[in-house]
Design an enzyme around this catalytic site. Structure first.
Site, PDB file in Angstrom:
ATOM      1  N   GLU A  32      -4.790   3.361   5.328  1.00 52.40           N
ATOM      2  CA  GLU A  32      -6.241   3.235   5.162  1.00 52.40           C
ATOM      3  C   GLU A  32      -6.879   2.506   6.329  1.00 52.40           C
ATOM      4  OE1 GLU A  32     -10.115   1.518   3.995  1.00 52.40           O
ATOM      5  OE2 GLU A  32      -8.278   0.439   4.584  1.00 52.40           O
ATOM      6  N   ASP A  47      -1.263  -0.696   3.206  1.00 52.24           N
ATOM      7  CA  ASP A  47      -1.206  -1.208   4.575  1.00 52.24           C
ATOM      8  C   ASP A  47      -2.203  -2.331   4.810  1.00 52.24           C
ATOM      9  OD1 ASP A  47      -3.254   0.815   4.356  1.00 52.24           O
ATOM     10  OD2 ASP A  47      -3.451   0.765   6.536  1.00 52.24           O
TER      11      ASP A  47
END
Length: 351
Positions: free
Chosen positions: A122, A71
């Site tokens: 994350e 991400d």
């Protein structure tokens, strides 16, 4: 950067990186980029799949687990490759944080037979890393977590995080009254916490408790009978403390009001003498670099792994971390190539 030996362009690795950077993967929307990584592993004869939360799982030799996050934060940076004095440069959101580290690890994994996981979330709550440590039965023998450190940098430590929401209510009254209202109570509490952790100027940032209010909202309630305040706060926690110790200190200054501490991540500091750190120093020198040991003032998934797995680990990856989340995020492809070579050498040493 130190003088390094020239390196041939790693066409396969560069093509994967450009392809993944071209696929937007803002947190909670990583699936298309994750599927591209699955295709990459399957094209190399490796079994790979998406797990329940969307992590890319490509298990193999657990002598070392290579892992980084898929991400990115939001931000539209046109993806392009430009020439510079130092060679080709790839522009695009995530090129540094952390698709450069992610793709270099994927390439190293298929070339060495190491285990690989690309994790989700994350940048928001480490959902993928938290799920991974709960889902695995055993810890790997070693972990290399992917975040930008520069190809010569080896990150050994991260501060932890304690975050919460302060809430207070007081009776409404004329502003001329001397008694504190809830807004003042919030300000007084936070000022006391900041004063408690106010460091001497010579203390390195990594060793400080950093106090940051994230947002504050306060005023007269809808019924006009009270003053209400909420304030979201974060404290960065150095390795000399635990998050519980910081929480106890902060709670000790509460008068009116309560805090719901809803997020905590323990700090981590690894020894420079572990097998993983030694392997990185040797590989970086072999490729003409000067290894640098780093400590980061934020947090990463390495904090999550270190809290659950008792094994040596470091964080490593190409890219300038000053460009994390920046509007001019870009990565020098020659540096990326060197990082792929270093990761491949390190993984072979550890396996």
């Amino acid at each position: 950067m130190s003088e390094a030996a020239s390196v041939d362009a790693d066409t396969e690795a560069r093509e994967l990186l450009e392809a993944v950077v071209r696929i937007p993967s803002v947190s909670r929307n990583e699936r298309e980029a994750a599927e591209r990584l699955v295709d990459f592993f399957e094209d190399h004869g490796r079994e790979a799949w998406l797990d329940e939360v969307g992590n890319v799982r490509a298990p193999a030799d657990d002598g070392v687990l290579l892992t980084s996050h898929i991400d990115t934060v939001p931000g539209d940076i046109p993806v392009r490759i430009e020439e510079s004095d130092e060679g080709e440069v790839l522009w695009g959101r995530g090129s540094v944080d952390a698709k450069g580290p992610l793709c270099s690890m994927a390439v190293a994994a298929v070339r060495t037979g190491a285990s690989f996981v690309g994790v989700v979330g994350e940048e928001v709550d480490s959902e993928g890393a938290r799920y991974l440590v709960e889902d695995r039965e055993d810890a790997p023998d070693a972990v290399v977590n992917g975040e930008p450190s520069g190809w010569e940098g080896i990150t050994l430590g991260y501060r932890g995080l304690l975050a919460g929401t302060y809430v207070a209510t007081s009776e409404s009254g004329h502003s001329s009254r001397p008694e504190n209202n809830a807004i003042q109570d919030a300000i007084d509490w936070w000022s006391a916490v900041e004063a408690e952790f106010d460091p001497d100027d010579w203390v390195p940032v990594f060793e400080r408790v950093t106090c940051k209010p994230v947002d504050i909202d306060g005023g007269i309630s809808e019924d006009g009978l009270s003053v209400e305040t909420t304030m979201n706060v974060q404290l960065r926690v150095p390795p000399e403390y635990t998050t519980d110790e910081i929480r106890e200190i902060a709670d000790g200054y509460l008068g009116n009001g309560t805090v719901n501490w809803d997020d905590k991540v323990e700090p981590v500091m690894q020894s420079p003498r572990t097998s993983v750190a030694r392997a990185f120093r040797a590989a970086i020198r072999q490729h003409g670099g000067d290894p640098t040991l780093l400590r980061k003032t934020g947090t990463s998934d390495m904090n999550v792994f270190a809290q659950s797995w008792d094994c040596p680990m470091v964080t490593y990856g190409p890219g300038d971390s000053d460009l994390d989340h920046a509007p001019d995020e870009h990565i020098h492809l020659a540096e990326y190539d060197r990082a792929v070579s270093v990761l491949t050498d390190v993984t072979e040493r550890l396996l």
